[in-house]
Design a protein around this motif. Sequence first.
Motif, PDB file in Angstrom:
ATOM      1  N   ARG A  88       1.158  -1.156  -0.027  1.00  0.00           N
ATOM      2  CA  ARG A  88       0.148   0.391   0.040  1.00  0.00           C
ATOM      3  C   ARG A  88       0.907   1.272  -0.248  1.00  0.00           C
ATOM      4  O   ARG A  88       0.265   2.196  -0.441  1.00  0.00           O
ATOM      5  CB  ARG A  88      -0.573  -0.061   1.336  1.00  0.00           C
ATOM      6  N   ALA A  89       2.182   0.986   0.481  1.00  0.00           N
ATOM      7  CA  ALA A  89       2.724   2.302   1.424  1.00  0.00           C
ATOM      8  C   ALA A  89       3.929   2.480  -0.559  1.00  0.00           C
ATOM      9  O   ALA A  89       3.742   3.879  -0.892  1.00  0.00           O
ATOM     10  CB  ALA A  89       3.825   2.682   2.571  1.00  0.00           C
ATOM     11  N   GLY A  90       3.801   1.372  -1.036  1.00  0.00           N
ATOM     12  CA  GLY A  90       5.383   1.572  -2.002  1.00  0.00           C
ATOM     13  C   GLY A  90       5.183   0.416  -3.185  1.00  0.00           C
ATOM     14  O   GLY A  90       6.392   0.223  -3.911  1.00  0.00           O
ATOM     15  N   GLY A  91       4.508  -0.699  -2.768  1.00  0.00           N
ATOM     16  CA  GLY A  91       4.018  -1.180  -4.162  1.00  0.00           C
ATOM     17  C   GLY A  91       4.508  -2.542  -3.558  1.00  0.00           C
ATOM     18  O   GLY A  91       5.315  -2.624  -2.367  1.00  0.00           O
ATOM     19  N   ILE A 113       8.829  17.042   6.801  1.00  0.00           N
ATOM     20  CA  ILE A 113       7.669  16.016   6.195  1.00  0.00           C
ATOM     21  C   ILE A 113       7.282  15.387   6.812  1.00  0.00           C
ATOM     22  O   ILE A 113       5.360  15.553   7.679  1.00  0.00           O
ATOM     23  CB  ILE A 113       8.121  15.776   4.785  1.00  0.00           C
ATOM     24  N   ILE A 114       7.574  14.475   8.049  1.00  0.00           N
ATOM     25  CA  ILE A 114       7.078  13.624   8.723  1.00  0.00           C
ATOM     26  C   ILE A 114       6.620  14.338  10.309  1.00  0.00           C
ATOM     27  O   ILE A 114       5.572  13.883  10.231  1.00  0.00           O
ATOM     28  CB  ILE A 114       8.411  12.313   9.310  1.00  0.00           C
ATOM     29  N   PHE A 115       7.409  15.103  10.196  1.00  0.00           N
ATOM     30  CA  PHE A 115       6.587  16.418  11.433  1.00  0.00           C
ATOM     31  C   PHE A 115       5.868  18.006  11.358  1.00  0.00           C
ATOM     32  O   PHE A 115       5.174  17.757  12.370  1.00  0.00           O
ATOM     33  CB  PHE A 115       8.569  16.893  12.356  1.00  0.00           C
ATOM     34  N   GLU A 116       5.604  17.493   9.912  1.00  0.00           N
ATOM     35  CA  GLU A 116       4.701  18.418  10.133  1.00  0.00           C
ATOM     36  C   GLU A 116       5.102  19.913  10.152  1.00  0.00           C
ATOM     37  O   GLU A 116       3.917  20.280  10.560  1.00  0.00           O
ATOM     38  CB  GLU A 116       2.977  18.282   9.823  1.00  0.00           C
ATOM     39  N   THR A 117       6.333  19.996   9.793  1.00  0.00           N
ATOM     40  CA  THR A 117       6.776  21.660  10.816  1.00  0.00           C
ATOM     41  C   THR A 117       6.225  22.260   9.640  1.00  0.00           C
ATOM     42  O   THR A 117       6.584  23.982  10.238  1.00  0.00           O
ATOM     43  CB  THR A 117       8.448  20.841  10.856  1.00  0.00           C
ATOM     44  N   LEU A 164      18.939   6.426  -0.330  1.00  0.00           N
ATOM     45  CA  LEU A 164      18.604   6.984  -1.082  1.00  0.00           C
ATOM     46  C   LEU A 164      16.392   6.538  -1.163  1.00  0.00           C
ATOM     47  O   LEU A 164      15.785   7.234  -1.341  1.00  0.00           O
ATOM     48  CB  LEU A 164      18.982   5.601  -2.201  1.00  0.00           C
ATOM     49  N   VAL A 165      15.889   5.804  -0.244  1.00  0.00           N
ATOM     50  CA  VAL A 165      14.141   5.043   0.437  1.00  0.00           C
ATOM     51  C   VAL A 165      14.745   7.013   0.817  1.00  0.00           C
ATOM     52  O   VAL A 165      12.634   7.306   0.790  1.00  0.00           O
ATOM     53  CB  VAL A 165      14.753   4.277   1.584  1.00  0.00           C
ATOM     54  N   TRP A 166      15.342   7.920   1.908  1.00  0.00           N
ATOM     55  CA  TRP A 166      13.914   8.756   2.314  1.00  0.00           C
ATOM     56  C   TRP A 166      13.951   9.707   1.937  1.00  0.00           C
ATOM     57  O   TRP A 166      13.160  10.366   1.451  1.00  0.00           O
ATOM     58  CB  TRP A 166      15.286   8.952   3.417  1.00  0.00           C
ATOM     59  N   ALA A 167      15.380   9.765   0.167  1.00  0.00           N
ATOM     60  CA  ALA A 167      15.383  10.864  -0.562  1.00  0.00           C
ATOM     61  C   ALA A 167      13.840  10.462  -1.477  1.00  0.00           C
ATOM     62  O   ALA A 167      13.458  11.421  -1.842  1.00  0.00           O
ATOM     63  CB  ALA A 167      16.570  11.131  -1.388  1.00  0.00           C
ATOM     64  N   ALA A 168      13.592   9.471  -1.852  1.00  0.00           N
ATOM     65  CA  ALA A 168      12.611   8.730  -2.470  1.00  0.00           C
ATOM     66  C   ALA A 168      11.307   9.306  -1.739  1.00  0.00           C
ATOM     67  O   ALA A 168      10.400   9.684  -2.333  1.00  0.00           O
ATOM     68  CB  ALA A 168      13.169   7.366  -2.821  1.00  0.00           C
ATOM     69  N   THR A 169      11.530   9.442  -0.785  1.00  0.00           N
ATOM     70  CA  THR A 169       9.481   8.605   0.030  1.00  0.00           C
ATOM     71  C   THR A 169       9.983  10.819   0.385  1.00  0.00           C
ATOM     72  O   THR A 169       8.896  11.327   0.608  1.00  0.00           O
ATOM     73  CB  THR A 169      10.603   9.170   1.164  1.00  0.00           C
ATOM     74  N   LEU A 170      10.406  11.708  -0.211  1.00  0.00           N
ATOM     75  CA  LEU A 170      10.481  13.192   0.074  1.00  0.00           C
ATOM     76  C   LEU A 170       9.545  13.164  -1.837  1.00  0.00           C
ATOM     77  O   LEU A 170       8.821  14.448  -1.656  1.00  0.00           O
ATOM     78  CB  LEU A 170      11.161  14.364  -0.792  1.00  0.00           C
ATOM     79  N   ALA A 171       8.873  12.481  -2.665  1.00  0.00           N
ATOM     80  CA  ALA A 171       8.281  12.056  -3.686  1.00  0.00           C
ATOM     81  C   ALA A 171       6.860  12.381  -3.443  1.00  0.00           C
ATOM     82  O   ALA A 171       6.808  11.605  -2.354  1.00  0.00           O
ATOM     83  CB  ALA A 171       8.394  10.926  -4.551  1.00  0.00           C
ATOM     84  N   SER A 172       6.063  13.406  -4.077  1.00  0.00           N
ATOM     85  CA  SER A 172       4.490  13.520  -3.771  1.00  0.00           C
ATOM     86  C   SER A 172       3.842  12.226  -4.718  1.00  0.00           C
ATOM     87  O   SER A 172       2.413  12.213  -3.955  1.00  0.00           O
ATOM     88  CB  SER A 172       3.840  15.135  -4.442  1.00  0.00           C
ATOM     89  N   ASP A 173       3.804  11.970  -5.267  1.00  0.00           N
ATOM     90  CA  ASP A 173       3.117  10.826  -5.894  1.00  0.00           C
ATOM     91  C   ASP A 173       4.486   9.556  -5.954  1.00  0.00           C
ATOM     92  O   ASP A 173       5.530   9.223  -6.099  1.00  0.00           O
ATOM     93  CB  ASP A 173       3.247  12.075  -7.509  1.00  0.00           C
ATOM     94  N   GLN A 174       3.018   8.076  -5.634  1.00  0.00           N
ATOM     95  CA  GLN A 174       3.554   6.783  -6.365  1.00  0.00           C
ATOM     96  C   GLN A 174       4.654   6.982  -7.153  1.00  0.00           C
ATOM     97  O   GLN A 174       5.388   5.900  -6.866  1.00  0.00           O
ATOM     98  CB  GLN A 174       2.852   6.172  -6.096  1.00  0.00           C
ATOM     99  N   GLU A 175       4.550   6.839  -8.025  1.00  0.00           N
ATOM    100  CA  GLU A 175       5.069   6.618  -9.563  1.00  0.00           C
ATOM    101  C   GLU A 175       6.572   7.078  -9.464  1.00  0.00           C
ATOM    102  O   GLU A 175       7.324   6.673  -9.663  1.00  0.00           O
ATOM    103  CB  GLU A 175       4.300   7.300 -10.725  1.00  0.00           C
ATOM    104  N   GLN A 176       7.079   8.533  -8.487  1.00  0.00           N
ATOM    105  CA  GLN A 176       8.080   9.065  -8.516  1.00  0.00           C
ATOM    106  C   GLN A 176       8.656   7.958  -7.479  1.00  0.00           C
ATOM    107  O   GLN A 176      10.237   8.048  -7.853  1.00  0.00           O
ATOM    108  CB  GLN A 176       8.167  10.779  -8.129  1.00  0.00           C
ATOM    109  N   LEU A 228       6.585   4.597   7.324  1.00  0.00           N
ATOM    110  CA  LEU A 228       6.520   5.935   8.210  1.00  0.00           C
ATOM    111  C   LEU A 228       5.109   6.810   8.577  1.00  0.00           C
ATOM    112  O   LEU A 228       4.286   8.023   8.723  1.00  0.00           O
ATOM    113  CB  LEU A 228       7.716   5.992   9.224  1.00  0.00           C
ATOM    114  N   LYS A 229       5.798   7.629   6.692  1.00  0.00           N
ATOM    115  CA  LYS A 229       5.624   8.771   6.357  1.00  0.00           C
ATOM    116  C   LYS A 229       4.336   8.240   5.965  1.00  0.00           C
ATOM    117  O   LYS A 229       3.192   9.930   6.807  1.00  0.00           O
ATOM    118  CB  LYS A 229       6.446   9.187   4.892  1.00  0.00           C
ATOM    119  N   GLU A 230       3.625   6.846   5.834  1.00  0.00           N
ATOM    120  CA  GLU A 230       2.248   6.507   5.740  1.00  0.00           C
ATOM    121  C   GLU A 230       1.006   6.648   6.977  1.00  0.00           C
ATOM    122  O   GLU A 230       0.194   7.332   6.901  1.00  0.00           O
ATOM    123  CB  GLU A 230       1.871   6.202   4.148  1.00  0.00           C
ATOM    124  N   LYS A 231       2.330   6.620   7.795  1.00  0.00           N
ATOM    125  CA  LYS A 231       1.279   6.749   8.953  1.00  0.00           C
ATOM    126  C   LYS A 231       1.259   7.488  10.181  1.00  0.00           C
ATOM    127  O   LYS A 231       1.036   7.980  10.978  1.00  0.00           O
ATOM    128  CB  LYS A 231       1.999   5.108   9.733  1.00  0.00           C
TER     129      LYS A 231
END
Length: 667
Positions: free
Chosen positions: A315-318, A558-562, A600-612, A661-664
């Motif tokens: 659900r979070a990333g495929g 993004i995680i902290f929504e600061t 690399l995964v942290w940087a990818a998690t900056l993406a706003s959509d699943q395709e990126q 973690l970003k999703e939750k």
Amino acid sequence: MRTVIRPPAVPLVTVDPYFSVWSMADRLSDDFTRHWTGKRNAMTGLILIDGAPWRFAGCVEPNAENYYTEPKPMTQTEFQLTPLTSTYWFEESGIRLKVSFTTPLLMDELELLSRPASYVSFSVRSIDDKPHRVQIYYDVTGEWCVNSSDQRVVWRRDEVGGLVMLQMSHEEQDCLHRSGDDVRIDWGQFYLAVNNAADMQTYIDSADIRKQFVRNGQISPSDGMTMPQAVREHNVVMAFTWDCGEVRADEVSNVIVLAYDDVYAIEYFGEKLQAYWKKSGMSAFEMIAAAFAEFSGIMARCEAFDRQLRQDGIRAGGEKYAELLALAYRQAIAAHKLVTDRDGKLLFMSKECFSNGCIATVDVSYPSIPLFLLYNPELVKGMMRPIFQYAQSEAWPFEFAPHDVGQYPLANGQVYSGNAREGQMPVEECGNMLVMAAAVCLAEKRADFAKENWELLSGWADYLLEYGLDPENQLCTDDFAGHLARNANLSMKAIMGVASCSLLYGLMGHHAEAERYRMAAKEMAIKWEHMASERDHYKLAFGQEETWSLKYNLIWDIIFETGIFNERIAQQEVAWYLTKQNKYGVPLDSRETYTKADWLVWAATLASDQEQFARLIEPLWDALNETADRVPFTDWYDTKTARQMNFQHRSVVGGIFMKLLKEKRVR
């Protein structure tokens, strides 16, 4: 669902940095199993089907000196990797054999998480509508309880409450007598335990008994095995045979337990500590008996956890992301040891594997925490307590946070860089500790843990206010890249450290101070953007034109929504990364072609959509699937060749859970 990825190494018995054995081959019979360091910790599995011998794990002849015709390997038909279990299926001569390795690292029950007992399960059935006579042989060697195979072992056999417990140990018991990186344990007791049943026979003998089993299924114990014996000399094994009888279409099953009692686990500022599972006085025999008694319930819980994590990962990333999570899970936990201090507080001590062997390293804990925030934030506190204790002592002379508290398993004070100031990571470790404190307190929705250590945390926040925006020439967690002045990503960490201080003040109800630090972080972020901006991306270091780097520390905004940084920064960076991607991923920065899997995964998690996100992490999946280096999940590899740079078996792969973690969300 069968696993699609070909893991570079398969976790089999994964409990802690010493009790961690893997298969570093495509098939379980292709090679001996090995300790995470690559040293041989062998197991051998054999089966007789209607009198004909086959091999499903390891080899019969451990030495290449003498010619021996090995039994043919069974056909390995399927493999499945889940977070807690690795399962192999084999077929031959009308028989299907299933072998599963489960280490029940369930973080909601710390006694179970700490229990040094791992299951090996066997199931056989006929698949050709005919009955077949089946016998199974399985052993583990004395290599599991020594650092080098020239060391000598002693052994014993006990029958306790319906179980047979075989035990082997190094003849010299000197707990915690060595520290280091590429080393194995040579103290404590190693166990192979089975049910005491008529169809089960047990042996402690030379590995020559494998050949006896292959010839006729009968084993006659040797007369020449006197204690102690050098492991290398006679290849001492603990073994059992299971006479399955005539096997038909109905599956017949059995389970054994491999366990290790290290007696003392960690030396903590001069005090020898036992593992967490011993806190109520449980003996090794009682621990193993509990593992057998609770087997069915534990397996049901493991299967439920595995299903849920797979669903969450997809659900979070495929699908491929879910497989990365499964491969990372056991390794991230097994690179730690769980103990308690004299006040009964948790200490979750990491080993910096294949780097320098440091214990409780801050910049190893920091990337690992997404996994532990998701499933038990108490373990993040356990990572941080040793650093707080050391930083409060007179032994730590600096105004910033330490890097580590020793070399595993001796936590007696920092060893990194010989405590020379020029070798420290001042901004790195202060930022890490503040972000970790904020993350765990937000997860718990209270600031009690931060209050206990507020003098240190607030001092480190003020250090970042003064020195963090434009860092001096110093190391960061990516110390293999060397010193770098004006590091933009390190500056971003400092800013998020200040923002974390604001969050903690807010949780404590000090709203004026929270606002002061929030505004300070915002002002720093505005200056950061001005200094780092370079057309359509952001620089590696302020003042260095035509450079770039993964800005993985931005993810906490993004995680902290600061909302400390402008939203377009993440958008521009992700678009830039997609233009810089090599076959196996985006490099860490513009200087080299290597990358770090966690970042690399942290940087990818900056993406706003699943395709990126998928486009950025799928090359990591490809790297693990195709690399020639058969080692536990490396977090440092080359993006053009998929070759390992050095690291393996490190806890930092817990950072792969950042997208989940970003999703939750922590908050």
